[in-house]
Scaffold this motif. Structure first.
Motif, PDB file in Angstrom:
ATOM      1  N   GLY A 241     -27.395  47.605 -11.179  1.00  0.00           N
ATOM      2  CA  GLY A 241     -26.827  48.658 -12.011  1.00  0.00           C
ATOM      3  C   GLY A 241     -26.034  48.127 -13.187  1.00  0.00           C
ATOM      4  N   ALA A 263     -20.281  58.673 -12.749  1.00  0.00           N
ATOM      5  CA  ALA A 263     -21.179  57.764 -12.032  1.00  0.00           C
ATOM      6  C   ALA A 263     -21.022  57.909 -10.527  1.00  0.00           C
ATOM      7  N   ASN A 266     -22.297  61.315  -9.081  1.00  0.00           N
ATOM      8  CA  ASN A 266     -23.739  61.534  -9.174  1.00  0.00           C
ATOM      9  C   ASN A 266     -24.561  60.384  -8.584  1.00  0.00           C
ATOM     10  N   PHE A 268     -24.749  57.068  -9.161  1.00  0.00           N
ATOM     11  CA  PHE A 268     -25.339  56.003  -9.975  1.00  0.00           C
ATOM     12  C   PHE A 268     -24.820  54.642  -9.514  1.00  0.00           C
ATOM     13  N   ASN A 319     -31.562  52.940 -15.215  1.00  0.00           N
ATOM     14  CA  ASN A 319     -30.371  53.543 -14.617  1.00  0.00           C
ATOM     15  C   ASN A 319     -29.259  53.720 -15.640  1.00  0.00           C
ATOM     16  N   ARG A 322     -30.159  56.859 -17.681  1.00  0.00           N
ATOM     17  CA  ARG A 322     -29.918  58.077 -16.899  1.00  0.00           C
ATOM     18  C   ARG A 322     -28.433  58.378 -16.797  1.00  0.00           C
ATOM     19  N   LEU A 323     -27.644  57.333 -16.583  1.00  0.00           N
ATOM     20  CA  LEU A 323     -26.189  57.514 -16.519  1.00  0.00           C
ATOM     21  C   LEU A 323     -25.648  58.045 -17.837  1.00  0.00           C
TER      22      LEU A 323
END
Length: 337
Positions: A241, A263, A266, A268, A319, A322-323
């Motif tokens: 990540g 983060a 959700n 992440f 990722n 998306r974050l």
């Protein structure tokens, strides 16, 4: 947008410090369908605008690569050179290079050094300095067209390694790919700020591009992205990540909490680093724009930084995008942080 293919195309593009035009063409072709405006500013940044509400967010990713500049060439076609950005002479030995000349033609060369057989026993383990290295450009029949000031980069073709990509200039073009993926994902949200994706010039020699853009755009939030070192000792690994910089004088505490909370809430995967002083990224100058711009730094773990074989994980790129797209959409149009 196939992310691995995009990373390879960005890596392979010729883009020394201050001469990122070919990288611009890759970016414009890929991100164009997902933004409302693309323009180049006076200093040479490429800026793609995703229009939204009145809140103004800037995402800074540099696209210049550490490179070489020709400082002299003799009648044999042997060229001396200097570094643009942080180039370690160890990684240049026995490399092929691409030289972009003033006449618009690209020429080839190889970087040589004194053969081991001819070295003195006591110096065989020494690392050569720039004064001891040269580009043999005599393979070009017209090497006399190579001039002082012409630019060169290591000639390396990026490739996939399973779920990773290896190549040159992924510092910081891998983060430019995050910006492009974020622009695409923001199209799925009904509400989001107006986001300026700023693909900056000249970060490797002082972040002049980011400074000029941040001053001109008068942002409510500036988020810089750059690579950071894969280091198990520091708890930072590729494929685990993106890395959020925690605290320090360069980081806005309120916006850090918002990003970190988003983060966590959700799910992440994120990692953390601390910024005790200057971060050595565009974030340093973005913070100083105007009366002070609230600034965050998001980093991408990478192996072998400033070499021709930098390695990043594709999942970290995805990722991160998306974050960021979700985080941006969560920001209220008017809020006090």
């Amino acid at each position: 947008m196939n992310t691995a293919r995009l990373l390879i195309e960005l890596s392979n593009a010729f883009g020394p410090v201050g001469y990122e035009d070919r990288v611009h063409e890759v970016i414009k072709a890929e991100v164009g369908p997902y933004v409302d405006e693309i323009y180049r500013d006076e200093i040479g940044n490429l800026i793609a605008v995703k229009k939204g509400n009145s809140r103004r967010v800037g995402v800074f990713t540099h696209i210049d690569e550490v490179s070489l500049v020709i400082s002299a060439i003799d009648e044999r076609g042997f060229a001396r050179f200097e570094s643009l950005g942080g180039v370690d002479p160890k990684i240049l030995i026995s490399q092929k290079v691409r030289i972009e000349c003033r006449d618009g033609k690209e020429r080839k060369g190889v970087i040589g050094m004194l053969a081991p057989h001819l070295q003195k026993p006591g110096s065989r383990g020494d690392v050569p300095s720039f004064d001891e290295l040269f580009i043999d450009a005599s393979i070009n029949q017209d090497f006399d067209r190579i001039n002082i000031g012409d630019l060169a980069v290591v000639d390396f073709t990026a490739f996939e390694m399973g779920e990773k990509v290896s190549g040159k200039a992924l510092d910081d073009r891998a983060c430019a790919a995050i910006s492009m993926e974020t622009a695409k994902l923001l199209s799925m949200y009904r509400e989001h700020p107006t986001v300026y994706f700023i693909f900056t010039t000249r970060e490797e020699v002082g972040a002049m591009g980011a400074k000029a853009a941040a001053e001109a755009l008068k942002l409510d939030l500036g988020l810089a992205m750059d690579v950071t070192h894969h280091s198990k000792e520091d708890g930072i690994e590729i494929a685990k990540g993106p890395v959020i910089t925690v605290g320090g004088p360069n980081i806005h505490k309120g916006y850090f909490k918002k990003l970190d909370d988003y983060a966590r809430e959700n799910g992440f995967p994120v990692q953390y680093d601390y910024g005790p002083g200057h971060t050595g990224t565009d974030a340093d100058v973005v913070q100083l724009a105007g009366n002070g711009t609230p600034t965050l730094l998001l980093s991408l773990p990478q192996l072998f930084m400033h070499t021709p074989v930098e390695v990043i994980a594709v999942c970290d790129v995805l990722n991160s995008a998306r974050l960021l797209s979700g985080f941006f959409s969560s920001l209220e149009e008017v809020e006090v942080v």
